[in-house]
Scaffold this active site. Structure first.
Site, mmCIF file in Angstrom:
data_model
loop_
_atom_site.group_PDB
_atom_site.id
_atom_site.type_symbol
_atom_site.label_atom_id
_atom_site.label_comp_id
_atom_site.label_asym_id
_atom_site.label_seq_id
_atom_site.Cartn_x
_atom_site.Cartn_y
_atom_site.Cartn_z
ATOM 1 N N GLY A 11 52.677 43.528 43.273
ATOM 2 C CA GLY A 11 52.871 43.279 44.530
ATOM 3 C C GLY A 11 52.421 44.409 45.295
ATOM 4 O O GLY A 11 51.947 45.448 44.743
ATOM 5 N N GLU A 12 52.532 44.458 46.734
ATOM 6 C CA GLU A 12 52.127 45.552 47.516
ATOM 7 C C GLU A 12 53.229 45.472 48.819
ATOM 8 O O GLU A 12 53.789 44.446 49.086
ATOM 9 C CB GLU A 12 50.543 45.182 48.239
ATOM 10 C CG GLU A 12 50.553 43.709 48.812
ATOM 11 C CD GLU A 12 48.880 43.557 49.134
ATOM 12 O OE1 GLU A 12 48.241 44.363 48.950
ATOM 13 O OE2 GLU A 12 48.736 42.491 49.506
ATOM 14 N N THR A 31 39.869 41.214 40.175
ATOM 15 C CA THR A 31 38.979 41.081 41.210
ATOM 16 C C THR A 31 37.574 41.886 41.473
ATOM 17 O O THR A 31 37.584 43.231 40.538
ATOM 18 C CB THR A 31 39.618 41.578 42.683
ATOM 19 O OG1 THR A 31 40.275 43.143 42.566
ATOM 20 C CG2 THR A 31 40.930 40.571 42.855
ATOM 21 N N ASN A 90 53.593 42.851 52.077
ATOM 22 C CA ASN A 90 54.389 41.566 51.916
ATOM 23 C C ASN A 90 55.820 41.886 51.487
ATOM 24 O O ASN A 90 56.449 40.950 51.590
ATOM 25 C CB ASN A 90 53.536 40.784 50.700
ATOM 26 C CG ASN A 90 52.111 40.400 51.175
ATOM 27 O OD1 ASN A 90 51.980 39.689 52.288
ATOM 28 N ND2 ASN A 90 51.297 40.699 50.455
ATOM 29 N N HIS A 136 50.776 35.668 50.782
ATOM 30 C CA HIS A 136 51.368 36.535 51.698
ATOM 31 C C HIS A 136 52.202 36.299 52.569
ATOM 32 O O HIS A 136 52.382 35.045 52.902
ATOM 33 C CB HIS A 136 49.935 37.003 52.457
ATOM 34 C CG HIS A 136 49.105 37.974 51.831
ATOM 35 N ND1 HIS A 136 48.950 39.246 52.408
ATOM 36 C CD2 HIS A 136 48.560 38.086 50.530
ATOM 37 C CE1 HIS A 136 47.987 39.841 51.766
ATOM 38 N NE2 HIS A 136 47.849 39.241 50.695
#
Length: 334
Positions: free
Chosen positions: A107-108, A193, A111, A39
């Protein structure tokens, strides 16, 4: 099927020195892998951390002898140029042969926007960037004088001079069947996850991984199926529940998180959630058999590599109790 069990080093929650010590302890306690989140900004402003994952990996490599070390996950497509990621992981592959893996994802916003100021692109572009980045990384690991005219990461006669004979393995994280199929086709491993409903894994993700693997001439078993398991295990039931609170941002929906570009805003949204909703993403257990019972469906679905993420601030306590109470029972399932 042999089960591997690893430890997730939560870089959003702890500083780099503590994280190194937790990874060393994980190896001492017999775990098989340690992975780290990458991150630039943490999930929370107050009490949050965001150390540089690649420096941490090298430090862990020097302090350990056996565990697999990798990212879960790194985005090689915005704040990083994939050629630099290829160079970094080639170097670590030489320093710690057979012990380094590169876990990647699309990605997000949290970040990436902070270091670019750009609008967060839609999934189609993010996925296209990931595919081009992985292709370039692998070319740089296996070829010399790489010239690419790709739309995102052009190169001209690029070479990496120090690289391992056996390239680092690439694991692809996926939350939907399209990327999961790509993980099966192009990845050495697949990362998901836990806590999102078993139908997602049994009906969408794992079948897609299998389909992708078969299209690439591989078997399902050729792909390491890694599940990052959100597990709050503590012999004290109240502590097991309360420990999940720091990680309330994980319970926000993708729609709620899509364009969030600051840790302060992420924290504000997360703190509005009740503890019951926060805990739904987690296996919350104080009894070993109870914990194993909740792992079993994931094993039966086809996962073979469990990386456990404990949410509490006392990671030594979590690692000790989990490896003493739960790990021996999990090993018996494999």
């Amino acid at each position: 099927m042999s089960i591997r069990i690893g430890y997730k080093a939560s870089a959003e929650q702890f500083g780099p020195r503590d994280l190194v010590e937790y990874a060393v302890r994980a190896e001492e306690l017999g775990l098989d892998s340690v992975t780290v989140s990458d991150h630039f900004l943490p999930w929370r402003h107050e009490g949050g951390h965001a150390p540089f994952a690649l420096a941490w990996m090298a430090a862990v490599g020097e302090r350990t002898n056996r565990v697999l070390i990798g990212t879960s996950v790194l985005t090689p497509t915005f704040r990083y140029n994939p050629a630099v990621i290829a160079q970094a992981f080639a170097t670590m592959g030489l320093l710690y042969p057979g012990r380094i893996m590169l876990g990647v994802g699309t990605g997000e916003a949290l970040n990436e926007i902070a270091v670019s100021g750009r609008e967060w692109p839609e999934f189609k572009e993010r996925f296209a960037r990931l595919r081009e980045a992985v292709d370039l990384i692998r070319d740089l690991w296996t070829k010399e004088g790489v010239s690419s005219d790709g739309p995102f990461y052009p190169t001209v006669d690029a070479s990496i001079y120090d690289r391992p004979e056996t390239p680092v393995k690439v694991y692809v994280a996926a939350g939907g069947p399209l990327v999961a199929k790509y993980a099966g086709r192009a990845g050495d491993g697949f990362i998901a996850t836990s806590g999102k409903g078993m139908e997602l894994y049994t009906e969408k993700l794992l079948p897609a991984v299998k389909e992708g693997a078969e299209k690439a001439g591989k078997t399902f078993e050729d792909v390491d199926r890694m599940l990052e398991v959100k597990v709050s295990y503590d012999r004290d039931p109240e502590a097991a529940l309360e420990n999940t609170r720091f990680w309330a941002p994980l319970s926000l929906t993708p729609e709620q998180k899509h364009s969030v570009d600051s840790a302060t805003e992420m924290e504000r949204l997360a703190d509005e959630l009740p503890i019951e909703q926060v805990a739904k993403r987690w296996i919350v257990a104080s009894d070993p058999e109870q914990a194993v019972k909740q792992f079993r469906p994931y094993l039966e679905a086809g996962f073979n590599h469990f990386v456990v993420h404990g949410p509490g601030h006392d990671q030594e306590r979590f690692l000790t109790q989990f490896t003493e109470d739960v790990v021996p029972l999990l090993r018996k399932l494999g």
